[in-house]
Motif scaffolding. Structure first.
Motif, short mmCIF file in Angstrom:
data_model
loop_
_atom_site.label_atom_id
_atom_site.label_comp_id
_atom_site.label_asym_id
_atom_site.label_seq_id
_atom_site.Cartn_x
_atom_site.Cartn_y
_atom_site.Cartn_z
N GLY A 28 0.79 -1.22 0.00
CA GLY A 28 0.00 0.00 0.00
C GLY A 28 0.83 1.27 0.00
N LEU A 29 2.12 1.17 -0.31
CA LEU A 29 2.99 2.33 -0.34
C LEU A 29 3.20 2.78 -1.78
CD1 LEU A 29 5.62 1.16 2.28
CD2 LEU A 29 3.85 2.89 2.61
N ASP A 30 3.65 4.00 -1.92
CA ASP A 30 3.88 4.59 -3.24
C ASP A 30 5.27 4.20 -3.73
OD1 ASP A 30 3.94 6.15 -5.51
OD2 ASP A 30 3.94 8.07 -4.44
N ALA A 31 5.37 3.68 -4.94
CA ALA A 31 6.65 3.29 -5.53
C ALA A 31 7.07 4.23 -6.66
CB ALA A 31 6.56 1.85 -6.04
N THR A 32 6.39 5.35 -6.79
CA THR A 32 6.69 6.30 -7.87
C THR A 32 8.13 6.80 -7.79
OG1 THR A 32 4.39 7.01 -7.83
CG2 THR A 32 5.94 8.44 -8.98
N ASP A 33 8.60 7.12 -6.58
CA ASP A 33 9.97 7.63 -6.43
C ASP A 33 11.00 6.58 -6.83
OD1 ASP A 33 9.11 10.12 -5.49
OD2 ASP A 33 9.04 9.41 -3.41
N ILE A 34 10.69 5.32 -6.62
CA ILE A 34 11.62 4.25 -6.99
C ILE A 34 11.68 4.14 -8.52
CG2 ILE A 34 12.22 1.82 -6.67
CD1 ILE A 34 12.04 3.78 -4.09
N ALA A 35 10.54 4.23 -9.18
CA ALA A 35 10.51 4.18 -10.64
C ALA A 35 11.32 5.34 -11.22
CB ALA A 35 9.07 4.21 -11.14
N GLU A 36 11.19 6.52 -10.64
CA GLU A 36 11.95 7.69 -11.11
C GLU A 36 13.45 7.49 -10.88
OE1 GLU A 36 12.90 11.48 -12.70
OE2 GLU A 36 11.30 10.03 -13.02
N LEU A 37 13.80 6.95 -9.75
CA LEU A 37 15.21 6.67 -9.45
C LEU A 37 15.80 5.73 -10.50
CD1 LEU A 37 17.70 6.52 -7.47
CD2 LEU A 37 16.57 4.52 -6.54
N VAL A 38 15.11 4.66 -10.83
CA VAL A 38 15.59 3.70 -11.82
C VAL A 38 15.69 4.37 -13.19
CG1 VAL A 38 15.03 1.57 -13.05
CG2 VAL A 38 14.84 1.66 -10.56
N ARG A 39 14.70 5.19 -13.53
CA ARG A 39 14.74 5.89 -14.82
C ARG A 39 15.99 6.77 -14.92
NH1 ARG A 39 13.90 10.39 -17.12
NH2 ARG A 39 13.25 11.57 -15.30
N VAL A 40 16.29 7.50 -13.85
CA VAL A 40 17.47 8.38 -13.84
C VAL A 40 18.75 7.54 -13.85
CG1 VAL A 40 18.75 10.02 -12.39
CG2 VAL A 40 16.29 10.33 -12.78
N ALA A 41 18.82 6.51 -13.04
CA ALA A 41 20.02 5.67 -12.99
C ALA A 41 20.27 4.95 -14.31
CB ALA A 41 19.91 4.67 -11.84
N ASP A 42 19.21 4.65 -15.01
CA ASP A 42 19.34 3.93 -16.28
C ASP A 42 20.12 4.76 -17.32
OD1 ASP A 42 18.77 1.64 -17.98
OD2 ASP A 42 17.40 2.97 -19.05
N ARG A 43 20.10 6.07 -17.18
CA ARG A 43 20.85 6.93 -18.11
C ARG A 43 22.35 6.67 -18.04
NH1 ARG A 43 18.62 12.66 -16.43
NH2 ARG A 43 16.50 12.02 -16.03
N ASN A 44 22.82 6.20 -16.89
CA ASN A 44 24.25 5.91 -16.70
C ASN A 44 24.47 4.43 -16.46
OD1 ASN A 44 25.38 8.46 -17.05
ND2 ASN A 44 24.87 9.05 -14.96
N ARG A 45 23.72 3.63 -17.13
CA ARG A 45 23.83 2.17 -17.00
C ARG A 45 25.27 1.70 -17.19
NH1 ARG A 45 20.41 -2.54 -17.80
NH2 ARG A 45 18.61 -1.17 -17.77
N ALA A 46 26.00 2.31 -18.12
CA ALA A 46 27.38 1.90 -18.39
C ALA A 46 28.27 2.08 -17.16
CB ALA A 46 27.94 2.68 -19.57
N VAL A 47 28.00 3.09 -16.34
CA VAL A 47 28.77 3.30 -15.12
C VAL A 47 28.51 2.16 -14.14
CG1 VAL A 47 29.10 4.82 -13.12
CG2 VAL A 47 28.84 5.79 -15.42
N LEU A 48 27.28 1.72 -14.04
CA LEU A 48 26.98 0.57 -13.19
C LEU A 48 27.65 -0.68 -13.73
CD1 LEU A 48 23.20 1.26 -12.56
CD2 LEU A 48 25.05 1.47 -10.88
#
Length: 168
Positions: A28-48
């Motif tokens: 019952g919690l909001d996961a919107t912030d997590i989806a945004e985090l992944v979207r932003v982190a995905d831009r630097n996937r090569a660094v990961l």
């Protein structure tokens, strides 16, 4: 260890975030912030994905989860318990490393004398923010279970701040 078999560290990490977001939603919690985090982190996937050789991560390694040899002059670990958070990845993503880094100049410095220093390149610092967001995400469910609404709100804010820093 159960879980998906993935070829890249970014895939493993984003899979973890996806499962955590599903757990948040189911609770019952909001996961919107997590989806945004992944979207932003995905831009630097090569660094990961610079993390190319995974290591075994315990996820909750501390004295209470170790069995020590009796009577040895120096502590000798003979067993490890509570391995339900074990997975493969970057050692710097492990919870105990995160905790040890949070209190420099304390008794935790003894850990670093044996473990060795953490390298802090620009890319490693960026990955560390993703890992910090991972740990904060895991804490969301813990705070919810305990009814710690104030901590829950602070942690959501921490995730939003980390996401903004990652986007810079």
């Amino acid at each position: 260890m159960a879980g998906p078999l993935l070829e890249r560290w970014s895939d493993a990490l984003f899979s973890w975030f996806d499962r955590a977001a599903a757990d948040l939603t189911d609770s019952g919690l909001d996961a919107t912030d997590i989806a945004e985090l992944v979207r932003v982190a995905d831009r630097n996937r090569a660094v990961l994905d610079e993390v190319a050789e995974p290591r075994l991560l315990h996820g909750d390694l501390w004295v209470g989860n170790t069995m020590l040899a009796d009577g040895a002059p120096e502590p000798v670990i003979t067993g490890v318990f509570d391995c339900d958070r074990t997975w493969w990845g970057d050692p710097e993503a492990d919870w105990p490393i995160y905790l040890a880094l949070k209190k420099p100049g304390s008794e935790r410095d003894a850990f670093w004398s044996s473990y060795g220093p953490v390298r802090r390149t620009e890319h490693a610092r960026w990955r560390a923010m993703v890992y910090e967001a991972k740990h904060a995400t895991a804490l969301l469910l813990e705070f919810h279970r305990f009814g710690w609404d104030e901590e829950l709100a602070k942690t959501y804010e921490e995730i939003r701040e980390l996401t903004a820093r990652l986007a810079d």
